[in-house]
Design a protein around this motif. Structure first.
Motif, PDB file in Angstrom:
ATOM      1  N   ARG A  48       0.824  -1.215   0.000  1.00 46.45           N
ATOM      2  CA  ARG A  48       0.000   0.000   0.000  1.00 46.45           C
ATOM      3  C   ARG A  48       0.855   1.260   0.000  1.00 46.45           C
ATOM      4  O   ARG A  48       0.446   2.302  -0.523  1.00 46.45           O
ATOM      5  CB  ARG A  48      -0.908   0.036   1.235  1.00 46.45           C
ATOM      6  CG  ARG A  48      -1.901  -1.100   1.359  1.00 46.45           C
ATOM      7  CD  ARG A  48      -2.593  -1.025   2.718  1.00 46.45           C
ATOM      8  NE  ARG A  48      -3.309  -2.249   3.038  1.00 46.45           N
ATOM      9  CZ  ARG A  48      -4.580  -2.467   2.737  1.00 46.45           C
ATOM     10  NH1 ARG A  48      -5.269  -1.550   2.092  1.00 46.45           N
ATOM     11  NH2 ARG A  48      -5.170  -3.606   3.079  1.00 46.45           N
ATOM     12  N   GLN A  51       1.596   3.153  -3.243  1.00 44.46           N
ATOM     13  CA  GLN A  51       0.513   3.838  -3.947  1.00 44.46           C
ATOM     14  C   GLN A  51       0.852   5.308  -4.179  1.00 44.46           C
ATOM     15  O   GLN A  51       1.375   5.988  -3.289  1.00 44.46           O
ATOM     16  CB  GLN A  51      -0.792   3.732  -3.167  1.00 44.46           C
ATOM     17  CG  GLN A  51      -1.991   4.313  -3.899  1.00 44.46           C
ATOM     18  CD  GLN A  51      -3.298   4.031  -3.178  1.00 44.46           C
ATOM     19  OE1 GLN A  51      -3.321   3.350  -2.161  1.00 44.46           O
ATOM     20  NE2 GLN A  51      -4.402   4.548  -3.714  1.00 44.46           N
ATOM     21  N   SER A 112      -5.517  -4.255  -1.175  1.00 43.21           N
ATOM     22  CA  SER A 112      -4.203  -3.595  -1.128  1.00 43.21           C
ATOM     23  C   SER A 112      -3.612  -3.358  -2.515  1.00 43.21           C
ATOM     24  O   SER A 112      -2.778  -2.470  -2.692  1.00 43.21           O
ATOM     25  CB  SER A 112      -3.225  -4.409  -0.280  1.00 43.21           C
ATOM     26  OG  SER A 112      -2.769  -5.538  -0.990  1.00 43.21           O
ATOM     27  N   TRP A 115      -5.280  -0.339  -6.249  1.00 46.40           N
ATOM     28  CA  TRP A 115      -4.829   0.920  -6.852  1.00 46.40           C
ATOM     29  C   TRP A 115      -3.917   0.700  -8.048  1.00 46.40           C
ATOM     30  O   TRP A 115      -3.720   1.614  -8.867  1.00 46.40           O
ATOM     31  CB  TRP A 115      -4.075   1.763  -5.813  1.00 46.40           C
ATOM     32  CG  TRP A 115      -2.843   1.088  -5.255  1.00 46.40           C
ATOM     33  CD1 TRP A 115      -2.777   0.291  -4.157  1.00 46.40           C
ATOM     34  CD2 TRP A 115      -1.514   1.156  -5.790  1.00 46.40           C
ATOM     35  NE1 TRP A 115      -1.488  -0.154  -3.959  1.00 46.40           N
ATOM     36  CE2 TRP A 115      -0.689   0.365  -4.963  1.00 46.40           C
ATOM     37  CE3 TRP A 115      -0.933   1.795  -6.887  1.00 46.40           C
ATOM     38  CZ2 TRP A 115       0.670   0.189  -5.189  1.00 46.40           C
ATOM     39  CZ3 TRP A 115       0.434   1.628  -7.127  1.00 46.40           C
ATOM     40  CH2 TRP A 115       1.217   0.840  -6.273  1.00 46.40           C
ATOM     41  N   PHE A 116      -3.339  -0.495  -8.152  1.00 45.53           N
ATOM     42  CA  PHE A 116      -2.263  -0.734  -9.123  1.00 45.53           C
ATOM     43  C   PHE A 116      -2.693  -0.452 -10.570  1.00 45.53           C
ATOM     44  O   PHE A 116      -2.069   0.341 -11.281  1.00 45.53           O
ATOM     45  CB  PHE A 116      -1.761  -2.178  -8.979  1.00 45.53           C
ATOM     46  CG  PHE A 116      -0.736  -2.566 -10.005  1.00 45.53           C
ATOM     47  CD1 PHE A 116       0.593  -2.243  -9.822  1.00 45.53           C
ATOM     48  CD2 PHE A 116      -1.094  -3.247 -11.164  1.00 45.53           C
ATOM     49  CE1 PHE A 116       1.560  -2.584 -10.771  1.00 45.53           C
ATOM     50  CE2 PHE A 116      -0.153  -3.591 -12.112  1.00 45.53           C
ATOM     51  CZ  PHE A 116       1.178  -3.267 -11.919  1.00 45.53           C
ATOM     52  N   GLU A 119      -3.828   3.229 -11.411  1.00 51.79           N
ATOM     53  CA  GLU A 119      -2.684   4.140 -11.448  1.00 51.79           C
ATOM     54  C   GLU A 119      -1.863   3.932 -12.723  1.00 51.79           C
ATOM     55  O   GLU A 119      -1.358   4.887 -13.311  1.00 51.79           O
ATOM     56  CB  GLU A 119      -1.807   3.924 -10.199  1.00 51.79           C
ATOM     57  CG  GLU A 119      -0.866   5.082  -9.934  1.00 51.79           C
ATOM     58  CD  GLU A 119      -0.319   5.081  -8.514  1.00 51.79           C
ATOM     59  OE1 GLU A 119       0.913   5.179  -8.377  1.00 51.79           O
ATOM     60  OE2 GLU A 119      -1.110   4.990  -7.558  1.00 51.79           O
TER      61      GLU A 119
END
Length: 605
Positions: A48, A51, A112, A115-116, A119
């Motif tokens: 995390r 991020q 967790s 967001w990968f 983004e």
């Protein structure tokens, strides 16, 4: 004459070791598993912290990619160990606990890494290109990243994506309501079984009774089941329509032509594949009508009903195999795949990759499991019959696909997409069918094998395409603003059923409600892949059996490809262009040849 005593199920600790899988190849001990579980848990939390840093240079970008893959890899291993330990004996409290632990970790892990991808999709294109120039190590991840970036034009701004993500539970309401109704709340009537005893109808019981050789039994089960769906048809229509609306809404806001394109594009499959399937199945419906007519003749009924479509046309096969004999037969059948393939099949048999026999508390059914860093294990619940030989060969197809992929691809491409998953297993089944037909001359056995193949083709290619056509229609109607009700849906479904099965079967009014009980209609354009996979496997098996070494090598290339290319490219390399009709034409040709053979054998009886 005294009745035989029912065979007692073994406790897990009573099963001979050589008939159990060896999970020490995953972790040497439970303690090692627990230690790795904690490591993964810690790394999930640490991920995390990365991020919001993907745009901070090529070195950080490489670090994030490698970290992302490393955590995935470790998580998969702890997950598969816990789930397989639990499956071997679901009554074992310790392994129930392990299973609950990894389920909870799965949710934590998913959150967790959530967001990968967003983004990555937001990363400036020029900056990303520069990263690849600066860091040659990124080249090995190029296809992986590219496959994610395909979704860029269908990705919304951060605020919109956040809103959609926050509404995911709401979007899933229709599917969840259907699931609860269908699996928990619907109460089915009491019917008679084959012994004349009262039995509570359920989905599982229905599956057995509809195959009964006693027509009264299967008719009562059929009418009993659908009487319940008839009572709830308006509710079921509401849940299904609600689910369709969600698919159409998401497709619209993400700038897709329609929901079908949205579903297939996410798997990198053009809608052309879907259209070619429908076109060829329509063209070959006369073959299904012939098979239905043959069923009517063999069963000797004045009227063939939908509840007559699943009862066997012949008695059970006289072919029986214990597990040792089945291994020998499997290897003989699969010889056509070459010595390297057979060597790895033997490795599976000799190194305890297979959990063979049923024991108390063991999960039912069969599957192939394992991940990149483990053997491709197989779970069976062995019975000494031909059906279990088919199951063994089917699951071995999955496991060999996994073996070749993991031994020929780096981790990031070491798995294969769902679109390709059933092809290797069904290819093996086709090869076994050919072997059995060539190595048996007893008429009853040949009839049984042909019937087995034709029923499989009917149930997978024809039936799943019928489902796919219905799914396409219901989404189209909603997108056009056409009001949908239980009545209009049922009327369409009944006509569709008549089109598929023809005039030699009575499309009973109850079958108009079949749509109400099929969970796959909530899966978003999934079912067509069963049909394309089965047809492709039929074609690949024919290629292999031709003896052409080049065609065999192409097939092995497919097994080794994993996800290093898009699914259609992998299949094209294997010798099957799934945007072209020829692979389907070949599959229907095999169906026709085996139907001819069955008709001839039956006329000689």
């Amino acid at each position: 004459m005294s009745e035989k005593k029912a065979k007692r199920l073994l406790q897990r600790n009573e099963v001979p070791e050589e008939l159990t899988w060896d999970l020490t190849k995953v972790f040497k001990s439970d303690e090692e598993f627990e230690k790795e579980y904690q490591t993964v848990k810690d790394e999930v939390q640490n991920f995390r912290k990365l991020q919001g840093t993907m745009d901070q240079g090529s070195q950080r970008f490489l670090q994030i990619i490698e970290n992302f893959l490393s955590i995935n890899r470790k998580f998969e291993k702890v997950y598969v160990y816990a789930s397989m330990r639990n499956d071997q004996d679901t009554t074992n409290a310790k392994y129930q606990g392990y299973n609950e632990m990894v389920d909870a970790l799965a949710a934590e892990f998913s959150e967790s890494i959530s967001w990968f991808e967003p983004e990555l999709l937001e990363l400036d294109e020029d900056k990303l290109k520069q990263y690849f120039v600066e860091k040659k190590e990124l080249k090995q991840y190029e296809h992986l990243i590219e496959s994610m970036l395909v979704m860029r034009k269908h990705t919304l701004d951060k605020k919109s994506e956040s809103l959609l993500a926050g509404a995911s539970d709401i979007f899933g309401t229709s599917q969840n309501v259907f699931g609860i109704l269908n699996n928990a709340d619907l109460k089915f009537p009491i019917v008679k079984d084959d012994n004349g005893d009262d039995i509570q109808l359920s989905h599982g019981v229905y599956g057995k009774l509809i195959e009964s050789t006693n027509r009264k039994v299967r008719k009562a089960a059929f009418k009993g089941l659908y009487s319940v769906y008839d009572q709830f048809k308006h509710t079921m229509a509401t849940t299904l329509i609600g689910n369709v609306k969600v698919h159409n809404f998401k497709a619209r806001v993400r700038n897709y032509k329609d929901a079908r394109e949205a579903a297939t594009t996410s798997n990198h499959i053009p809608t052309e594949v879907y259209d070619v399937l429908l076109e060829q199945v329509h063209k070959n419906l006369p073959l299904l009508h012939r098979y239905v007519k043959l069923r009517k003749k063999i069963l000797g009924v004045d009227e063939l009903h939908m509840y007559d479509m699943y009862t066997p046309l012949t008695e059970d096969s006289k072919l029986t195999y214990n597990y040792i004999q089945a291994q020998i037969e499997a290897k003989k059948a699969l010889e056509v795949l070459g010595m390297d393939y057979l060597t790895h099949v033997s490795e599976a048999f000799e190194n305890r990759w297979i959990d063979v026999v049923e024991n108390k508390g063991k999960r039912s059914g069969a599957y192939s499991s394992g991940v990149y860093d483990t053997p491709p294990y197989i779970l069976l619940n062995w019975q000494d019959n031909l059906e279990n030989l088919f199951t063994l060969v089917h699951e071995m197809g999955h496991s060999m696909h996994s073996y070749y992929t993991s031994h020929n691809q780096p981790y990031q491409y070491g798995d294969y997409p769902i679109f390709l998953a059933e092809i290797a297993s069904t290819t093996n089944e086709n090869i076994l069918t050919d072997y059995l037909l060539k190595n048996n001359d007893e008429k009853e056995i040949l009839i049984y094998i042909l019937n087995h193949y034709l029923d499989g083709f009917k149930g997978t290619v024809y039936r799943q395409t019928q489902f796919a056509e219905f799914e396409k229609w219901i989404h189209e109607q909603n997108s056009k603003g056409v009001p949908l009700t239980a009545k209009s849906i049922s009327e369409y479904y009944l006509e569709l059923n008549k089109k598929y099965y023809g005039n030699d079967v009575v499309s009973d009014p109850e079958i108009a409600l079949e749509w109400a009980r099929i969970p796959h209609f909530y899966y978003n354009f999934y079912v067509y892949q069963y049909a394309t996979g089965f047809a492709a496997a039929t074609t690949l098996a024919e290629n292999i059996l031709s003896g052409d070494e080049n065609k065999l090598n192409k097939y092995l290339t497919y097994l080794k490809a994993g996800s290093s290319k898009y699914p259609l490219e992998v299949m094209k390399d294997a010798g099957v262009d799934m945007t072209d009709s020829s692979y389907l034409e070949k599959a229907f040709k095999v169906f026709e040849e085996r139907l001819n053979q069955l008709e001839t054998l039956l006329s000689e009886k």
